[in-house]
Design a protein around this motif. Structure first.
Motif: not given
Length: 585
Positions: A103-104, A159-160, A169-173
């Motif tokens: 999780l980024l 997350w899912r 990976p999943v990116h949240f800005n």
């Protein structure tokens, strides 16, 4: 965790931390910076989340990658705005290519401060391109229940995405306005009296991920006279269960198992009596290769590293069934069918069926494999046990013989993974191979191994000198490591893998330039004194030049800290012996 109502940003960040903790987040890596202050305070204050401060974002991302490999869960990475997030990129690529969840959370300035000359601001939209499974630009924080619910659900969905199907990976800005520290601003006072955390988080639980189970071609397999199971690189959560499942396939179908060196199978030999590890050398002899062509192949994960095996399969193109992946794992472009189901389900269905080829080997197909395997293993064992010098093949062989049982062994790319493929014999020491074969590069080797070793049993990294030097900033993380890592650095004075490639003969044969292009631009030998480097970082160091000294260092491992063991090898001697062992008639 109590929700932090001191200001809007602290409320927003604490809701994020609590949501991720309830989903199963165990570890967050926090890189220093101003714009990420709300996230740093929220994660650091959460009692259920371990937080580690790591200075260099590139190293931090690889450390997180190693942690995620061990946990088989997403690890969070937090950084400030600007180029900080760009330093995550190499590890993000590796995580995406090797199916590791991360999780980024990249902090950012709010929209009104972008594209106007505000400091430490770049375009962070879709920063990682196609190398993430999902990207979300989160809203600028507001102290409203509806927006907090939006934040919660965005994180649950992310997350899912990170753990479902092929993990990644999943990116949240994450944009934040001032004030960034948790200074009271009075904007959350009314919300704090009405907010019911138990109700708000009631449905935030780790997601149940279902795996599709397609009909299995059991009768087709059962009717196959010459079948083969090929097990590629694998790091299952439960290595013994994985090996038992493969053993069921082998026994029920009567098919031998070709086990890659990066598979746990070679370290649980007793569970797989038809295990073959010497296929690379076996298939180098044309008469043997011709007699071993299968009709059907069950492929578990990616194909093994062996180019000889891949070329043999490409020439004959047997029908292959690839189990357990939703990605295309067929670089040979052959007659392949994907079975997107779990290996355990295949083993269960075979066990429950009345179909069995156990004990049936009418044309001696299995026996041929096992006869060749026995001969090759006896030859390799005899030659390597008699070898007095510390050549690279001997180093790998010694690790297989003397590492403590159940040691996690991170194997660097370039020559180490290939020498493990060639020279790691079957045994029952339950050593657990770990690796980064997504992008197949040497980037972040030390940092990833340290993350893998964190809160693990004493672990070992096998690496070449260039891979080690490429990531020396990872030594900064030694103070964060809970556990132990022994780093075995095979120092052969440069990139030994290039000695195995055609370019090694090109410069010498051309005679067109007085400059040694091969050594200067490919081998790239470095003049770093590793003992001085380790001293600068406060890391324990020793150099070994004999077999006996190396055995002493690997047979018993410390319980804490980082230790670098430099093994001096003559590159040319190692190359000559490797060729001799692999191409013996």
């Amino acid at each position: 965790m109590p929700i932090d109502f001191r200001n809007t940003n602290s409320l927003w960040a604490s809701v994020a931390a609590e949501t991720l903790a309830r989903l199963g987040l165990q570890t967050a890596i926090l890189c220093p910076g101003s714009r990420s202050t709300p996230l740093t305070f929220a994660f650091a204050a959460h009692a259920q989340i371990e937080t580690l401060p790591i200075l260099d974002e590139r190293s931090a991302a690889f450390f997180a990658l190693g942690c995620a490999k061990r946990q088989h869960l997403p690890v969070a990475l937090v950084c400030t705005s600007g180029t900080a997030g760009a330093n995550f990129y190499p590890a993000v690529i590796e995580a995406y290519e090797s199916g590791i969840p991360l999780l980024l959370l990249t902090a950012d300035r709010p929209p009104e401060l972008r594209h106007c000359g505000a400091g430490q601001t770049i375009d962070q939209q879709k920063l990682y391109g196609s190398f993430v499974k999902d990207y979300r630009e989160l809203a600028v924080p507001e102290a409203e229940v509806d927006l907090l619910a939006y934040l919660r659900q965005a994180l649950v969905s992310g997350w899912r995405q990170a753990v479902s199907g092929v993990p990644g990976p999943v990116h949240f800005n994450c944009p934040f306005r001032d004030p960034l520290p948790p200074l009271p601003d009075g904007k959350t006072r009314s919300l704090s009296t009405d907010f019911d955390a138990n109700t708000f988080f009631a449905h935030v639980v780790p997601p149940a991920i279902a795996t599709p189970h397609l009909p299995l071609p059991l009768r087709t397999w059962q009717q196959t006279k010459k079948g083969l199971i090929i097990a590629g690189p694998a790091t299952p959560l439960n290595p013994e269960a994985y090996c038992r499942a493969v053993g069921i396939l082998s026994r029920q179908l009567g098919w031998p198992v070709l086990a890659e060196g990066l598979s746990p199978l070679r370290n649980y030999q007793a569970l797989n009596p038809t295990l073959v590890s010497s296929y690379d050398t076996i298939l180098r002899r044309s008469e043997r290769a011709a007699s071993l062509v299968p009709d059907q192949v069950i492929q578990l994960g990616p194909l093994p590293i062996s180019k000889v095996l891949r070329q043999w399969l490409k020439v004959h193109q047997p029908r292959r069934w690839i189990v357990g992946s939703q990605r295309n794992l067929d670089p040979l472009h052959g007659p392949v069918q994907m079975l997107t189901t779990e290996l355990s389900f295949v083993a269960q269905q075979l066990s429950a069926s009345e179909l069995s080829n156990a004990g049936s080997d009418k044309d001696g197909y299995v026996e041929r494999w096992l006869t060749y395997e026995k001969a090759e293993q006896q030859r390799l064992s005899a030659e390597l046990s008699q070898e007095k010098g510390l050549v690279e093949s001997k180093v790998v062989w010694l690790l297989s013989q003397y590492l403590p049982e159940e040691t996690p062994l991170f194997i660097a790319n370039s020559m180490p993974v290939r020498d493990v493929e060639y020279f790691w014999p079957p045994g029952n020491r339950r050593v657990r191979p770990v690796f980064s074969r997504g992008a197949n590069g040497i980037d972040g080797t030390l940092s990833t191994a340290m993350g893998m070793a964190h809160r693990n049993v004493p672990a070992v990294l096998l690496t070449g000198d260039l891979a080690f030097l490429h990531d020396t900033n990872g030594l900064l993380n030694a103070a964060q490591l809970v556990g132990h890592l022994t780093v075995v650095v095979v120092n052969n004075g440069g990139g030994g893998i290039f000695e195995m490639l055609p370019v090694a003969q090109f410069d010498e044969a051309s005679g067109e330039t007085p400059e040694n292009i091969f050594e200067k631009y490919f081998l790239t030998p470095q003049k770093i004194v590793l003992s001085s480097l380790c001293e600068a970082y406060g890391v324990n160091f020793c150099q070994v030049t004999t077999v006996e000294a190396l055995v002493e260092k690997i047979a018993t491992l410390p319980t804490s800290g980082v230790r670098v063991v430099e093994v001096i090898c003559n590159r040319q001697q190692s190359v000559e012996q490797r060729k001799r062992l692999l191409n013996a008639e």
